[in-house]
Enzyme design. Structure first.
Site, mmCIF file in Angstrom:
data_model
loop_
_atom_site.group_PDB
_atom_site.id
_atom_site.type_symbol
_atom_site.label_atom_id
_atom_site.label_comp_id
_atom_site.label_asym_id
_atom_site.label_seq_id
_atom_site.Cartn_x
_atom_site.Cartn_y
_atom_site.Cartn_z
ATOM 1 N N ASP A 272 63.385 40.949 32.627
ATOM 2 C CA ASP A 272 63.316 42.866 33.214
ATOM 3 C C ASP A 272 64.614 43.272 32.663
ATOM 4 O O ASP A 272 65.233 43.143 33.638
ATOM 5 C CB ASP A 272 62.365 42.709 34.518
ATOM 6 C CG ASP A 272 62.546 44.077 35.020
ATOM 7 O OD1 ASP A 272 62.346 45.230 33.598
ATOM 8 O OD2 ASP A 272 62.648 45.064 35.722
ATOM 9 N N LYS B 20 67.902 52.945 27.841
ATOM 10 C CA LYS B 20 66.533 52.600 27.472
ATOM 11 C C LYS B 20 66.176 53.680 27.301
ATOM 12 O O LYS B 20 64.919 53.685 26.000
ATOM 13 C CB LYS B 20 65.802 51.992 29.153
ATOM 14 C CG LYS B 20 64.771 51.338 29.036
ATOM 15 C CD LYS B 20 63.767 50.508 29.989
ATOM 16 C CE LYS B 20 62.226 50.088 29.818
ATOM 17 N NZ LYS B 20 62.457 49.245 30.936
ATOM 18 N N GLU C 152 55.072 45.650 31.358
ATOM 19 C CA GLU C 152 56.297 45.759 33.204
ATOM 20 C C GLU C 152 55.582 45.724 34.209
ATOM 21 O O GLU C 152 55.693 45.230 35.226
ATOM 22 C CB GLU C 152 57.411 46.764 32.853
ATOM 23 C CG GLU C 152 58.558 46.373 32.281
ATOM 24 C CD GLU C 152 59.811 48.039 31.991
ATOM 25 O OE1 GLU C 152 59.387 48.849 32.933
ATOM 26 O OE2 GLU C 152 59.975 47.410 31.257
ATOM 27 N N ASP D 297 54.270 51.908 38.688
ATOM 28 C CA ASP D 297 55.497 51.672 38.392
ATOM 29 C C ASP D 297 56.455 52.481 38.072
ATOM 30 O O ASP D 297 55.813 52.879 36.728
ATOM 31 C CB ASP D 297 54.695 50.296 37.070
ATOM 32 C CG ASP D 297 56.591 49.960 36.641
ATOM 33 O OD1 ASP D 297 57.593 50.316 37.322
ATOM 34 O OD2 ASP D 297 56.700 49.403 35.841
#
Lengths: 599, 187
Positions: A10, A72, A172, A195
């Protein structure tokens, strides 16, 4: 080296984790200090050494300009797609480069989002190898479901650059659903996974039935997460303490203080923000309450509501009318306001059974287990989050594979030469939901070769294929031999030559100073001109519901805006500030208007 | 042309039920998905996905079925008068929505957007109402699929062709309505 083993990673905005399946059970691997979370932070020290994870997080205070976090948010994106606000919100500089974006560390050194991500992945690979006692070379890496093709490709190449073959790019929320459903294979359920991480938000709706996990729809925002909450709190602290002209180090300290306040206020009512020796000997302190912070965060959290509605609407089109569980994952779902808002909006009590930080990594480990045969009787089928299309003659987007199509997906198009002996035809491949081609992501250009011949005689079939990783491949079929051949997708970011990059860099810097004041003034003036009449109409409609105090505040703020607007000074900064005050003073007015509209 | 019924092992029929299509897709996917069978071509799985998607959409199903039975069809642009009337009201609802959407996009402040909420809610209701009408129309066409099927047995495809063009229009409007509704919700 264990050639068969696949690890699950992850790669988060704030923290990253690595896991494997052992005797049928997924588990997260800990580093030599027993920690499972690796902060997604990298410090490039002046002596050339690179520090990653917790140590880098500690170095952030000492080396704020050489410590890169939340990278990211920038991976796989072209420079011109990044808004001014986003650049301002980042605590390090970014600039255009021939491959997209680079991050200057000093006059002479630069790094890039892919390189920074690669360092984090290298660290995770080491954590896994140390814990397992042997080398690893294959991985499943998770990405936000709403990541585009380019963002997926960039993540994949970061992993490959440190010797990890990416066996699957996994979404994810889908990973989190696997973690949730692994012990419920006999049950039939429809779940939504909410999420909300450090920098990205996704909502995916899945159906679980007899070991088959099928994603029905997904929606998201790759620029929405805990970082944005920190930023609104940090801005409020800065205004309250009247701290202007912040250095990189100072704004990074305020950001850290904001994040601490946010985290502490998830479990207490008030929090004391301390900034000791902030400027020389000057220290600052201020107390902030949970309700104050919630008022700041609400507009950001509200942005997730329309995204959820979008995913629900799309699921409904596919015949899914209700969900059994709303599963929360991602660190930001610890915030009580998030949980309360969801309950209020969707009248469902969120399911908190999953560990907010670990569910995605566990799911990645499970998918890795499926791929290497360690987990059986589970199959995951996902969708593509964004529509894929090509630009048509009039600059419109022609959808070839619609969003939420089950992957792998494919679609064919036929192209014909429009003039005699035309050598080739260039098509622009796009991803996104907007009608105009220019409003969507440009994935790149492909060139379709034609055999010489009269107009209309050369016909080439082109197949667009989205594989199980959500990554695009374009094939052309030779009608004579029946053989397929891969067409290269030339990314626009890669094709820019060095001189034009230099020009982009210098333009972005020059323009920044050149007519900065003029630009800010014009922007602020337009905002004022929108706000003032809106205040008038708003007060007319629901002003009677406001308190005396609120009315006075609004009048004070709007008088100030009018004053600056009509003065000859053209003080851009002051107008911007005054707009902001008016914006804040009218927050409740706006909320009342929305409420009244639904009555 | 690829026979999408055959890909899922289903009979060439207009009267397949949702669970039959799902069941066939599920069974085939469990065998052919690249995760289950490492060496399998992911294109097989892509074909299965396409087959399910087409057979589950009444308009695409009818088009594919008709092409298999009677060859490639010229597109027929004529509209039933009843549908013409519907189009006029759909068009008005879309225009109303577009106006709200564009004003909303041009607003930069929360207050200005809040002022538009009432109109946006009205536009949403308008669109939803039209979507309900479109849905009803589609259902009425689907309900005559058995008759279309029956007529085709004696080589008469006239009803299939006419209804296919009606379905195409309805599907297009439905998509337009959906897109506006999502934009309005995002507001």
């Amino acid at each position: 080296m264990n050639e068969d083993l696949i690890i699950g990673i992850d790669l988060g905005t704030t923290n990253s984790l690595v896991g494997v399946v052992d005797s049928g059970f997924p588990l997260i691997l800990a580093d030599e200090e027993g920690e499972r979370l690796t902060p997604s932070v990298v410090t490039y020290l002046k002596d050339g050494s690179i520090v990653t994870g917790r140590e880098a997080l500690r170095l952030k205070k000492l080396e704020p300009e050489r410590t890169i976090s939340s990278v990211k948010r920038f991976i796989g994106r072209p420079f011109d797609q990044i808004s001014t606000e986003e650049k301002a919100a980042s605590d390090y500089k970014i600039q255009p480069a021939s491959f997209g974006i680079e991050i200057p560390l000093s006059e002479a050194e630069t790094t890039s989002p892919i390189e920074v991500s690669a360092e984090i992945l290298r660290r995770l690979k080491t954590v896994a190898e140390t814990a397992l006692g042997h080398g690893v070379s294959r991985a499943v890496v998770t990405v936000p479901a709403y990541f585009s093709n380019s963002q997926r490709e960039a993540t994949k190449s970061a992993a490959e650059s440190v010797g990890l073959t990416v066996e699957r790019v996994l979404n994810e929320p889908t990973a989190a659903a696997l973690a949730y459903g692994l012990d419920k294979l006999d049950e039939q359920q429809t779940v939504a996974v909410y999420d909300l991480g450090g920098g990205t938000f996704d909502l995916s709706i899945l159906q679980m039935k007899k070991g088959l996990f099928e994603v029905i729809s997904t929606a998201g925002d790759t620029q929405l997460g805990g970082d944005d909450l920190d930023l609104v709190i940090a801005n409020a602290i800065q205004r309250r303490l009247k701290l202007d002209d912040l250095t990189t180090a100072e704004s990074s300290r305020i950001r850290t203080a904001a994040r601490e306040a946010k985290e502490s206020l998830s479990s207490s009512d008030t929090h004391l923000i301390r900034l000791p020796f902030f400027r020389g000997n000057e220290s600052f302190e201020t107390e902030i309450s949970q309700s104050e912070v919630e008022a700041l965060m609400l507009p950001v959290i509200r942005r997730t509501r329309s995204i959820c509605r979008r995913a629900f609407a799309e699921a409904q089109n596919k015949g899914v009318d209700s969900i059994d569980h709303l599963i929360l994952v991602g660190g930001s779902t610890r915030i009580p306001l998030v949980r309360r808002s969801l309950e209020e909006w969707f009248e469902i009590v969120p399911n908190l059974s999953q560990h907010p930080d670990e569910a995605v990594a566990l799911g990645a480990a499970i998918q890795a287990g499926i791929l290497c045969g360690r987990v059986r009787e589970v199959l995951l089928v996902d969708v593509t989050p964004l529509s894929l299309g090509i630009e048509t003659f009039g600059g419109l987007m022609n959808v070839i594979i619609p969003r939420n199509s089950t992957i792998p997906a494919k679609a064919g198009e036929m192209f014909t030469n429009a003039v005699t002996n035309q050598k080739n035809f260039a098509i622009r491949v796009l991803q996104g939901e907007r009608e105009m081609a220019r409003d969507n992501w440009l994935l790149g250009e492909i060139e379709i070769p034609f055999k010489p011949g009269p107009k209309g005689s050369a016909r080439v079939g082109v197949q667009f294929k989205i594989d199980q990783n959500g990554i695009l491949e374009v094939l052309s079929r030779n009608t004579e031999t029946g053989k397929d051949h891969i067409l290269e997708i030339k990314s626009s970011a890669v094709d820019v030559d060095d001189s034009s990059v230099e020009q982009m860099v210098s333009e972005s810097i020059d323009h920044a100073f050149d007519d900065m004041n003029e630009r800010i003034w014009t922007e602020a003036r337009m905002k004022s001109e929108e706000l003032l009449p809106a205040v008038e109409s708003g007060l007319e409609l629901v002003g009677s519901k406001l308190s005396e105090n609120e009315l006075t505040e609004i009048h004070k703020a709007s008088t100030l805006v009018k004053g600056i607007l009509t003065s000859d000074l053209k003080d851009a900064a002051a107008l911007k500030q005054a707009n902001h005050t008016l914006d804040e003073a009218t927050q409740n007015l706006a909320a009342l208007l929305v409420e009244a509209a639904f009555e | 042309m690829t026979n999408l019924f055959a890909i899922l092992g289903l009979p060439e029929s207009l009267l397949l039920d949702h669970s039959e299509i799902e069941g066939a897709w599920r069974a085939a996917t469990k065998k052919a998905h690249p995760d289950q069978k490492r060496d399998s071509e992911s294109l097989i799985s892509a074909d299965l996905n396409r087959a399910r998607s087409v057979l589950s959409s009444p308009g695409e199903l009818l088009a594919h079925w008709l092409e298999l039975k009677a060859g490639k069809q010229e597109s027929n642009r004529s509209l039933d008068p009843e549908l013409m009337d519907l189009f006029a009201t759909v068009h008005a609802a879309l225009q109303k929505a577009d106006s709200v959407i564009s004003r909303n996009q041009n607003s930069t402040t929360a207050l200005a957007k809040a002022l538009l909420t009432k109109e946006s809610v009205e536009a949403q209701l308008g669109i939803q109402q039209k979507m309900a009408h479109i849905h009803q129309f589609k259902q009425s066409i689907i309900s005559i699929f058995p008759e279309i099927d029956e007529a085709a047995r004696s080589g008469n495809f006239e009803s299939a062709q006419r209804n296919l063009s009606q379905l195409k229009f309805l599907t297009k409007w439905e998509q337009q309505c959906q897109a506006r509704l999502l934009s309005l919700l995002e507001g």
